[in-house]
Motif scaffolding. Structure first.
Motif, mmCIF file in Angstrom:
data_model
loop_
_atom_site.group_PDB
_atom_site.id
_atom_site.type_symbol
_atom_site.label_atom_id
_atom_site.label_comp_id
_atom_site.label_asym_id
_atom_site.label_seq_id
_atom_site.Cartn_x
_atom_site.Cartn_y
_atom_site.Cartn_z
ATOM 1 N N LEU A 98 0.830 -1.204 0.000
ATOM 2 C CA LEU A 98 0.000 0.000 0.000
ATOM 3 C C LEU A 98 0.867 1.257 0.000
ATOM 4 C CD1 LEU A 98 -2.803 -1.041 2.535
ATOM 5 C CD2 LEU A 98 -3.073 -0.646 0.075
ATOM 6 N N LEU A 99 1.949 1.241 0.769
ATOM 7 C CA LEU A 99 2.862 2.388 0.787
ATOM 8 C C LEU A 99 3.493 2.606 -0.584
ATOM 9 C CD1 LEU A 99 4.977 2.302 4.091
ATOM 10 C CD2 LEU A 99 3.127 3.862 3.478
ATOM 11 N N SER A 100 3.874 1.527 -1.225
ATOM 12 C CA SER A 100 4.518 1.633 -2.529
ATOM 13 C C SER A 100 3.576 2.232 -3.566
ATOM 14 C CB SER A 100 4.995 0.255 -2.997
ATOM 15 O OG SER A 100 5.960 -0.276 -2.111
ATOM 16 N N ALA A 101 2.282 1.937 -3.415
ATOM 17 C CA ALA A 101 1.295 2.424 -4.380
ATOM 18 C C ALA A 101 0.823 3.840 -4.074
ATOM 19 C CB ALA A 101 0.087 1.482 -4.410
ATOM 20 N N ALA A 102 1.048 4.331 -2.858
ATOM 21 C CA ALA A 102 0.547 5.647 -2.450
ATOM 22 C C ALA A 102 1.251 6.760 -3.219
ATOM 23 C CB ALA A 102 0.747 5.838 -0.949
ATOM 24 N N GLU A 103 0.463 7.740 -3.652
ATOM 25 C CA GLU A 103 1.009 8.891 -4.357
ATOM 26 C C GLU A 103 0.725 10.191 -3.615
ATOM 27 O OE1 GLU A 103 2.851 9.105 -7.006
ATOM 28 O OE2 GLU A 103 2.893 6.993 -7.531
ATOM 29 N N TYR A 104 -0.396 10.241 -2.910
ATOM 30 C CA TYR A 104 -0.806 11.441 -2.205
ATOM 31 C C TYR A 104 -1.036 11.116 -0.733
ATOM 32 C CZ TYR A 104 -1.579 13.090 -6.957
ATOM 33 O OH TYR A 104 -1.409 13.422 -8.263
ATOM 34 N N ALA A 105 -1.335 12.148 0.053
ATOM 35 C CA ALA A 105 -1.504 11.978 1.490
ATOM 36 C C ALA A 105 -2.592 10.975 1.828
ATOM 37 C CB ALA A 105 -1.811 13.329 2.135
ATOM 38 N N ASP A 106 -3.672 10.955 1.040
ATOM 39 C CA ASP A 106 -4.765 10.024 1.357
ATOM 40 C C ASP A 106 -4.324 8.574 1.207
ATOM 41 O OD1 ASP A 106 -4.633 10.400 -1.476
ATOM 42 O OD2 ASP A 106 -6.604 9.479 -1.663
ATOM 43 N N GLY A 107 -3.461 8.313 0.231
ATOM 44 C CA GLY A 107 -2.966 6.953 0.042
ATOM 45 C C GLY A 107 -2.092 6.503 1.201
ATOM 46 N N PHE A 108 -1.256 7.409 1.693
ATOM 47 C CA PHE A 108 -0.426 7.089 2.850
ATOM 48 C C PHE A 108 -1.292 6.890 4.094
ATOM 49 C CE2 PHE A 108 2.753 8.982 0.087
ATOM 50 C CZ PHE A 108 3.812 8.106 0.257
ATOM 51 N N SER A 109 -2.300 7.738 4.236
ATOM 52 C CA SER A 109 -3.206 7.612 5.379
ATOM 53 C C SER A 109 -3.922 6.270 5.362
ATOM 54 C CB SER A 109 -4.240 8.754 5.357
ATOM 55 O OG SER A 109 -5.124 8.650 6.450
#
Length: 243
Positions: free
Chosen positions: A12-23
């Motif tokens: 999930l971290l690898s796919a995150a691009e914006y703050a919402d993805g990291f959250s």
């Protein structure tokens, strides 16, 4: 079990691009471990800048925290700046003496359901400092058991989170030679998804006017007339990097 949870977290971290993805990456993982809330705060590198905050704390509290520049008062952040060792904190846990203002801060946070937690300070070689906290609204055996048993895993999660955030959000991204700040990119990314300035402000814990400021700043830097055109430039730049 833990291996599967951590592997999904890394994906999930690898796919995150914006703050919402990291959250989402951290929230899903924290929930699987029995942890109800988390907050990541990266201190600004330049005076006058606001910190980057990514969290599942109540939106009203995050907005109030950022607007009030509470990172300057927060005793948890103060300790994280001074120490590299993870620590527990809470209203009923022994700690170093606090000022009256700091005590008021903790009681105010408790009114929003943030009463105790486990914080991992994150210090980089270049002097950058951040902290990631797992928090709860009251003393719960499950929370304390998880912190006691999984502290090394939680520290590793925090370091992975910080590394990816620094790489993707805390470094200026250049679009056709024009640098945009992480906050400009964040706001522009949400605008590209159809969010209004009010919605962007709620998501990022900033005011509607501040969200509009970042969008207009990005638009002006890119030399386009509308936010939609700026979002299209961002999407095109991302597509080029993926080719």
């Amino acid at each position: 079990m833990m291996h599967r949870i951590f592997q999904r977290y890394v994906d999930l971290l690898s796919a995150a691009e914006y703050a919402d993805g990291f959250s989402e990456a951290m929230a899903v993982t924290a929930t699987a471990l029995g942890l109800s809330h988390f907050a990541y705060l990266a201190m600004p590198r330049r005076r006058g800048k606001r910190p980057l905050v990514i969290s599942t704390y109540p939106v009203d509290w995050v907005s109030h925290y950022v607007r009030s520049s509470y990172e300057r008062l927060d005793p948890i952040i103060t300790l994280a700046l001074e120490s590299t060792e993870p620590f527990k904190w809470g209203l009923d846990l022994p700690s170093k003496p606090l000022s009256a203002a700091q005590q008021r801060f903790l009681h105010e946070a408790a009114q929003f359901g943030i009463s105790l937690g486990f914080t991992v300070p994150l210090h980089d070689e270049d002097g950058a400092v951040a902290a990631l906290t797992f928090a709860a609204n009251q003393r719960r055996p499950q929370f304390e058991r998880c912190v006691d048993l999984q502290a090394p895993v939680l520290q590793l999660m925090a370091r992975c989170f910080h590394w990816q955030v620094r790489r993707k959000l805390l470094q200026e991204v250049t679009i056709d030679g024009i640098p945009l700040s992480p906050r400009e990119l964040d706001c522009l990314g949400w605008a590209a998804r159809g969010k209004t300035t009010w919605e962007i402000g709620q998501i990022l814990g900033i005011s509607r006017n501040t969200a509009a400021y970042y969008l207009n700043s990005a638009r002006n830097k890119l030399g386009v007339r509308t936010v939609v055109q700026a979002a299209m430039r961002l999407a095109a730049a991302k597509a080029d990097r993926q080719d």
